[in-house]
Design an enzyme around this catalytic site. Structure first.
Site, PDB file in Angstrom:
ATOM      1  N   MET A   1      20.527 -26.869  -5.056  1.00  0.00           N
ATOM      2  CA  MET A   1      19.941 -25.924  -6.002  1.00  0.00           C
ATOM      3  C   MET A   1      18.897 -26.620  -6.881  1.00  0.00           C
ATOM      4  SD  MET A   1      19.797 -22.817  -6.665  1.00  0.00           S
ATOM      5  CE  MET A   1      21.170 -21.732  -6.350  1.00  0.00           C
TER       6      MET A   1
ATOM      7  N   PHE B   1      44.354 -43.797 -34.250  1.00  0.00           N
ATOM      8  CA  PHE B   1      44.216 -43.998 -32.813  1.00  0.00           C
ATOM      9  C   PHE B   1      44.334 -42.655 -32.088  1.00  0.00           C
ATOM     10  CE2 PHE B   1      46.196 -44.945 -28.615  1.00  0.00           C
ATOM     11  CZ  PHE B   1      45.064 -45.502 -28.044  1.00  0.00           C
ATOM     12  N   GLN B   2      43.391 -42.385 -31.226  1.00  0.00           N
ATOM     13  CA  GLN B   2      43.340 -41.140 -30.439  1.00  0.00           C
ATOM     14  C   GLN B   2      43.321 -39.892 -31.307  1.00  0.00           C
ATOM     15  OE1 GLN B   2      46.201 -41.413 -27.171  1.00  0.00           O
ATOM     16  NE2 GLN B   2      44.581 -42.390 -25.961  1.00  0.00           N
TER      17      GLN B   2
ATOM     18  N   LYS C   1      51.987 -34.617 -34.087  1.00  0.00           N
ATOM     19  CA  LYS C   1      53.212 -35.156 -33.483  1.00  0.00           C
ATOM     20  C   LYS C   1      54.423 -34.977 -34.391  1.00  0.00           C
ATOM     21  CE  LYS C   1      54.708 -39.075 -30.723  1.00  0.00           C
ATOM     22  NZ  LYS C   1      54.377 -40.418 -30.209  1.00  0.00           N
TER      23      LYS C   1
ATOM     24  N   GLU D   1      41.958 -33.931 -17.498  1.00  0.00           N
ATOM     25  CA  GLU D   1      42.245 -32.759 -18.327  1.00  0.00           C
ATOM     26  C   GLU D   1      41.253 -31.619 -18.099  1.00  0.00           C
ATOM     27  OE1 GLU D   1      42.241 -35.871 -19.440  1.00  0.00           O
ATOM     28  OE2 GLU D   1      44.123 -36.257 -20.512  1.00  0.00           O
TER      29      GLU D   1
HETATM   30  C1  TPP Z   1      28.453 -30.320 -14.589  1.00  0.00           C
HETATM   31  C2  TPP Z   1      27.117 -29.909 -14.093  1.00  0.00           C
HETATM   32  N1  TPP Z   1      26.088 -30.794 -14.098  1.00  0.00           N
HETATM   33  C3  TPP Z   1      24.873 -30.438 -13.641  1.00  0.00           C
HETATM   34  C4  TPP Z   1      24.646 -29.177 -13.186  1.00  0.00           C
HETATM   35  C5  TPP Z   1      23.258 -28.774 -12.686  1.00  0.00           C
HETATM   36  N2  TPP Z   1      23.318 -28.421 -11.252  1.00  0.00           N
HETATM   37  C6  TPP Z   1      23.387 -27.131 -10.842  1.00  0.00           C
HETATM   38  S1  TPP Z   1      23.516 -27.012  -9.172  1.00  0.00           S
HETATM   39  C7  TPP Z   1      23.424 -28.682  -8.982  1.00  0.00           C
HETATM   40  C8  TPP Z   1      23.461 -29.304  -7.620  1.00  0.00           C
HETATM   41  C9  TPP Z   1      24.735 -29.058  -6.892  1.00  0.00           C
HETATM   42  O1  TPP Z   1      24.695 -29.770  -5.681  1.00  0.00           O
HETATM   43  P1  TPP Z   1      25.759 -29.502  -4.565  1.00  0.00           P
HETATM   44  O2  TPP Z   1      27.120 -29.513  -5.145  1.00  0.00           O
HETATM   45  O3  TPP Z   1      25.528 -30.450  -3.447  1.00  0.00           O
HETATM   46  O4  TPP Z   1      25.481 -27.995  -4.148  1.00  0.00           O
HETATM   47  P2  TPP Z   1      24.244 -27.383  -3.305  1.00  0.00           P
HETATM   48  O5  TPP Z   1      23.308 -26.777  -4.293  1.00  0.00           O
HETATM   49  O6  TPP Z   1      23.620 -28.491  -2.531  1.00  0.00           O
HETATM   50  O7  TPP Z   1      24.896 -26.354  -2.443  1.00  0.00           O
HETATM   51  C10 TPP Z   1      23.293 -29.308 -10.221  1.00  0.00           C
HETATM   52  C11 TPP Z   1      23.166 -30.773 -10.403  1.00  0.00           C
HETATM   53  C12 TPP Z   1      25.732 -28.276 -13.226  1.00  0.00           C
HETATM   54  N3  TPP Z   1      25.612 -27.012 -12.844  1.00  0.00           N
HETATM   55  N4  TPP Z   1      26.956 -28.673 -13.657  1.00  0.00           N
END
Ligand code: TPP
Ligand code: MG
Lengths: 586, 171
Positions: free
Chosen positions: A482, A114-115, A164, A52
């Protein structure tokens, strides 16, 4: 029109009356009557997602790329809670979404059935508005209102929770023409005296800048046209936030590139040094301003926004103009032309000379390697191979997202789909699917990271089922790049849990889903492999193995000002670059 | 400078809303979610046919934050109107309190004398207690409660502030 029908039939009728062609959804017990009503019609196509959250992101991609409202249908309980991330994402980025959720029967509400979950309670802070419909005779009105609220004023997500028994009950359907909203009437037209003041301020400027944002895109193509025309007539340089890319063409000489934390040197220096800043549909977000008390200290600021609560939220402005970007820009244009205004030529020339010196710094430069693909290079080659096509780019979140923003060049609005405000990993693939549904003939590419893509990988199934030839272009650096970059800058290079271990074989994975996998590891193979990807009319996962250690520059370290950017070639004393206070910020 | 670090002010806001389920939760959620202060909040239906409720909020913040609060309230979908009575109009503020005092002898008669001076009414009495009803500005009620403290103050219930502008016009 008023007619007797069941609540479930009303849902379909209301969607049809609102001009909805596509619905992103996932069934469950509490929406079965609506699914049954869907079964009896072929006016609206239902896209079955695999989670979803992805239903909402797909609807966002659909909405952002088409200018229409994205529509979602999910069941109660886990269906609704799974949608919460998508709703929050749409709220942060002002994307118009109507999300219909099933709910347990009215007599069970509050009984831990439920749900059951308190959907309106949970989604109240992450929607623009929400409704729980207890009486079938309110349903049609509420649905039409939901569409009105989602797309008028600052757009956003609206949830309609339908128990529902209300879906089964019979009642009177009313058409959309009979609905006028009692309270919600956003102001669209800017005050004439303020528009005149803005024109005077711009005409009197010596070092002006247009700082544009997602609001220009939301306002529709007319806003981008007006922005281009106003920029042409005034000669003012233009920069944009992440969300606003494409409103102003990257090929135009007045374009400075993106601003903010990973924006270009020239964009940020121009912001810092300007004397008149015109903020158009942007919101002085912390990614943009850097250290607030050093933000563009010498400028008078004009802020055009449809949402009064964006005014003076972070930065005190001199001239707020509440209204729709397109209408306000058109009014400014009309005044500028009829009064035959000009900015002092000599001053503007000097300003451009200064800007060209900043440009000369070439802040996006990177060094090519003989045997390793640079992530920036991969995006540049992707851009070169696709720039003459009808292309829509989505992204996940991370370094690859910033490189995409820096190196892919957008000439038109609505072509760039990214999670800006919430920064949601897992956004890109479902968003690309939504864009592909809206534009079946276009080339839709998700520029991804190997970590992010795993968050909604299951949507490959959706792509395969609906013959959507989306391309997943993974910049695979085997790191949450990042995060790794921040650990390098802030935490002494201790890469705590930011490596991507036990990665799947993406080529085999594509195959397993019924798509096509391509791996590319050498710079020399890049162009050929990209061409191959484009030629395949099926979903493709492109596993582009890139330099592991590359950092994303330029960068304004947290807590620093625009004129304290770090550029790639001076990234030496990174630890020094960030103050202790800065470390507290994200 | 762009960043304003002004000192905090106390403002009274009047909010006219559609009397629909969840509207109070929206207002309160806004304050808790964005970290704004609520010093006092009152709500009641003011027009049955018009389906309208009026919410009075007393809040403190810097002028920039108060402006934010105002704008954030204004953009809630069921909100008709928001007025900052502190800046937009000369206004009247009142609060009602019930004050329970327990005591006998000299303390008890002193409580009664003070109540008269404050125009508080006795609305319940036993041989060892009174409940006073007092209406006025909040600081008058504060003051009354302080005076009752040594005389056997048991508990206080207060409505919170309601406010309206002076003169002939509606909000
Ligand atoms: C749902 C979610 N969880 C954690 C983060 C924190 N976060 C930001 S960038 C990143 C790493 C992303 O890694 P990747 O997809 O390999 O991209 P890269 O930076 O290596 O290009 C994380 C964990 C986020 N932005 N979104
Ligand atoms: Mg990565």
């Amino acid at each position: 029109m008023s007619k007797e029908m069941t609540g479930a039939e009303m849902v379909i009728q209301a969607l049809a009356d609102q001009g909805v062609d596509h619905l992103f959804g996932y069934p469950g017990g509490a929406v079965l009557p609506i699914y049954d009503a869907l079964f009896h019609q072929n006016r609206i196509e239902h896209i079955l997602v695999r989670h979803e959250q992805a239903a909402v992101h797909s609807a966002e991609g659909y909405a952002r790329s088409s200018g229409k409202v994205g529509v979602v249908l999910v069941t109660s309980g886990p269906g609704a809670t799974n949608a919460v991330t998508g709703l929050t994402d749409a709220l942060m980025d002002s994307i118009p979404i109507v999300c219909i959720t099933g709910q347990v029967a009215t007599h069970l509400i509050g009984n831990d059935a439920f749900q059951e979950c308190d959907t309106v309670g949970i989604t109240r802070p992450c929607t623009k508005h929400n409704y729980l419909v207890r009486d079938v005779n309110d349903l049609a009105r509420v649905l039409h209102e939901a569409f009105y609220v989602a797309q008028n004023g600052r757009p956003g997500p609206v949830v309609v929770d339908i128990p529902k028994d209300v879906q089964f009950a019979k009642g009177t359907y009313v058409g959309r023409e009979n609905i006028e909203h009692k309270t919600y009437k956003p102001k669209l037209v800017g005050d004439a005296d303020k528009i005149q003041q803005a024109v005077d301020m711009i005409a009197g400027a010596k070092r002006p800048i247009f700082y544009t944002g997602g609001g220009v895109i939301n306002s529709g193509p007319a806003a981008s046209r007006a922005l281009r025309e106003l920029a042409r007539l005034t000669g003012v340089p233009v920069t944009s936030t992440l969300m606003g890319l494409g409103a102003f063409p990257a090929a135009n000489g007045q374009w400075l590139g993106m601003l903010g934390m990973h924006g270009t040197y020239e964009a940020n220096m121009t912001m810092h040094g300007c004397d008149v800043m015109v903020c158009i549909g942007a919101r002085f977000d912390d990614r943009i301003t850097g250290r607030l008390d050093a933000f563009s200290p010498g400028s008078k600021k004009i802020h055009i926004d449809i949402d009064p609560s964006s005014i003076n939220k972070n930065v005190k402005v001199d001239l707020p103009i509440i209204g729709d970007c397109a209408k306000v820009l058109d009014a400014m244009l009309a005044a500028w032309k009829s009064q035959d205004r000009h900015i002092d030529r000599a001053a503007l020339d000097d300003w451009w000379k200064q800007i060209d010196r900043w440009r000369g710094r070439n802040s996006l430069a990177y060094r090519l390697l003989p045997d390793t693909i640079k992530p920036q290079q991969a995006i540049e080659r992707l851009y070169a191979a696709t720039k003459d096509r009808d292309v829509y780019i989505s992204t996940e979140v991370g370094q690859h997202q910033m490189w995409a923003a820096q190196f892919f060049r957008f000439e038109e609005p609505n072509r760039w789909l990214t999670s800006g405000g919430l920064g949601t990993m897992g956004y890109g693939l479902p968003a690309a699917i939504g864009a592909q549904i809206a534009h079946p003939e276009a080339l839709c590419v998700d520029i991804a990271g190997e970590a992010s893509i795993l968050m909604n990988m299951q949507e490959m199934s959706t792509a395969v089922q609906f013959n959507l030839p989306v391309k997943i272009f993974i910049l695979n650096n085997r790191y949450m790049g990042m995060v790794r970059q921040w650990q390098e800058l802030l935490h002494g290079g201790r890469y705590s849990h930011s490596y991507s271990e036990a990665l799947p074989d993406f080529v085999k994975l594509a195959d397993a889903y019924g798509g096509v996998g391509i791996r590319c590891e050498k710079p020399g193979d890049l162009d050929g492999a990209i061409q191959e990807m484009i030629n395949i009319k099926r979903p493709v996962i492109f596993d582009c193995i890139v330099d592991q250690q590359e950092n994303c520059f330029p960068m304004i370290p947290s807590g620093r000002a625009h004129n304290e950017m770090i550029l790639g070639d001076m990234a030496v004393d990174l630890d020094e670059a960030i103050t202790d206070e800065g470390k507290m910020l994200v | 400078m762009s960043l304003v670090q002004d000192k905090t002010e106390r403002h009274t806001l009047s909010v006219l809303v559609d009397n629909e389920p969840g509207v109070l939760a929206r207002v309160i959620g806004l304050f808790s979610g964005r970290g704004y202060n609520i010093d006092s909040l009152t709500v009641s239906e003011v027009s049955h046919e018009g389906h309208l409720s009026r919410i009075t909020i007393v809040t403190t913040g810097t002028p920039m934050v108060i402006e934010q609060i105002r704008n954030q309230l204004d953009r809630l979908v069921p909100v008709h109107r928001v007025r900052d009575l502190t800046v937009e109009a000369a206004s009247l503020e009142r609060e009602l309190a019930m004050v329970k005092v327990r005591g006998t002898g000299e303390a008890r008669s002193e409580a009664l004398r003070l109540a008269e001076a404050f125009r508080a009414r006795v609305i319940d009495a036993t041989t060892e207690s009174f409940v006073f009803e007092i209406t006025g500005k909040s600081d008058k009620i504060d003051q009354f409660a302080v005076l009752m403290e040594p005389l056997g103050l048991v508990e206080v219930a207060r409505t919170g502030v309601v406010a309206i502008s002076r003169g002939p016009d509606a909000m």
